[in-house]
Design a protein around this motif. Sequence first.
Motif, PDB file in Angstrom:
ATOM      1  N   ARG A 267      39.446  19.055  67.245  1.00 22.26           N
ATOM      2  CA  ARG A 267      39.017  20.303  67.864  1.00 22.26           C
ATOM      3  C   ARG A 267      39.291  21.489  66.940  1.00 22.26           C
ATOM      4  O   ARG A 267      38.486  22.408  66.833  1.00 22.26           O
TER       5      ARG A 267
ATOM      6  N   ARG B 276      36.540  24.128  65.684  1.00 18.17           N
ATOM      7  CA  ARG B 276      36.665  25.502  66.147  1.00 18.17           C
ATOM      8  C   ARG B 276      36.793  26.484  64.998  1.00 18.17           C
ATOM      9  O   ARG B 276      36.787  27.688  65.197  1.00 18.17           O
TER      10      ARG B 276
ATOM     11  N   THR C 163      35.196  21.962  71.962  1.00 20.40           N
ATOM     12  CA  THR C 163      35.719  22.932  71.002  1.00 20.40           C
ATOM     13  C   THR C 163      35.636  24.390  71.430  1.00 20.40           C
ATOM     14  O   THR C 163      36.151  25.257  70.731  1.00 20.40           O
TER      15      THR C 163
END
Length: 572
Positions: free
Chosen positions: A148, A152, A237
Amino acid sequence: MKNEEVARLLREMGDLLELRGENGFKVVAYRRAARSVESMKTDLDEVTRRGDLESIPGVGKAIAAKIDEYLRTGKIESHERLFRETPPGMAELLQISGLGPKTVSMLHQKLGVSTVAELEAAAREHRVRRLPRMGPTSEKNILRSIERWKKRSDRIPLGVALPIAQKILGSLKKVAGIENLTLAGSLRRGRETVGDVDILATSSSPEAVIRAFVELSGVEEVLMKGPTKASVIVDETVQVDLRIVDHRSFGTVIQYFTGSKEHNVKLRHVALSKGYSLSEYSLTRVADGEEIFFDREEDLYRHLGMEWIPPEIREDQGEVEAALARRLPRLVEVSDIKGDLHVHTDWSDGLHTMEDMVYEAQRLGYEYMAFCDHSHGLAIANGLAIDRLVEKMDLIAGLNDEVEGFSILVGTEVEIRADGKLDYPDEILGRCDVVVASVHSGYNQREREMTGRIIEAMESEHVDVIGHPSGRKIGEREAYEVDLERVLEAAARTGTAMEINAHPSRLDLNDRWSRRAKELGVKLAINTDAHSTCGLSAMEYGVKTARRGWLEKGDVINTLGLQDLLRYLHRG
């Protein structure tokens, strides 16, 4: 926002000090001060002006000096020094959800982990699970958090973020006691990419609303949960932040958290010039300290002697000056759009029939639609040979006889070949109501060649619109090398419209070049380039881009009624 930024810096200082094994009392002090600053309802600037920084719980003389330093200079030198003295990878590890300073220190001491890459390798080799208080589940969660974190690091396209936000808003509207539910940040301003999704609301039962928010279906991880604020991860995300604020301050809070930072700075200068100090919580009269609260954003702007400024143009690009002079444009709206002039069907690479697309266009309240399937040179998209295009023209004539209250325009998205020639002869293009000319190949041409190629296409009396003029795809493909200033100058000379392609991966022309087109007197067409019925809903993304470019209804040709549009298209 300054309160939150200072709180973040103080919290990071506490984390970095703990990572270095510093005095535990000092670590606790920074974290306590961070919590106090974050929960304040008074702007730090105002507290500093009163000389009351040390009255904040947990803020002593040393931390007060650091807060004052940030407010004066925009940084805290000791914070930056801590970062410089901490191995870069170690500081980065603190950004991995679920890892605090103690865990990071243990991973470093036991496994020699100093970077995210080394942590990922250790977890995949099952070395993490052997550590105290760790196990297979912890290892799995670390790997998921790393994935993630990687995703991100990229900004989220508007076309991804807005549907997610709208779905969450739809769910939150059902929560009892919630009011003034509104998007904020760059998403409210309609930027083509956003960092996070910011949502503001008011409520008499904030804790109940926060609880409902973190329990929404689709929430995959709760990053933070407090009495009036929570942050969650959805769709793997995407971070979504919800803040519940005081109703009486909603007008100033939504203005502040909408931004942009540059717009807010300019607005504060306007307030100071009129004898006020503006914070996210109130407008304070400097002379006597009286606070004025606004539950509506419009009232705040009005009190400062300005027109309300649409969120899309709050970028300090002249909008404040225009609002003070009461000469802001009336920006184009989705309801102004009368039809779509660039739509594909199953005759080329679309998914649905002409009948399906017409039905959806009628449902959207349009008066007309132009079917612009690809020309034969784009074989990969099942482009139409001349005989197929003629057959399609005949079919459209028949459909127009059957459909009441709606007009189907004969169109084509004709390929601009590498030499600037068009993919159909003039006699065929002359039979079309709408000709959109586009580049789909030869992207590696040099700027001079590409610019000349597009300008030569515009010289044709039959070309009405240049489709997706820069060729870029957000996050996928850079724009080809082209001098858009020269292209727009040629468009002004030839009377060719430029497209704002509303597909969320394109948004091309972008806001900056759309505004420049308006300045040069070039008309624009906001089209979806839809290849399916659901693709027609992308119009709102194109309109947001147009609004960010300061476009008004009169700048956009598909806000015209049918007869006026036909007069424009056939003006030659």
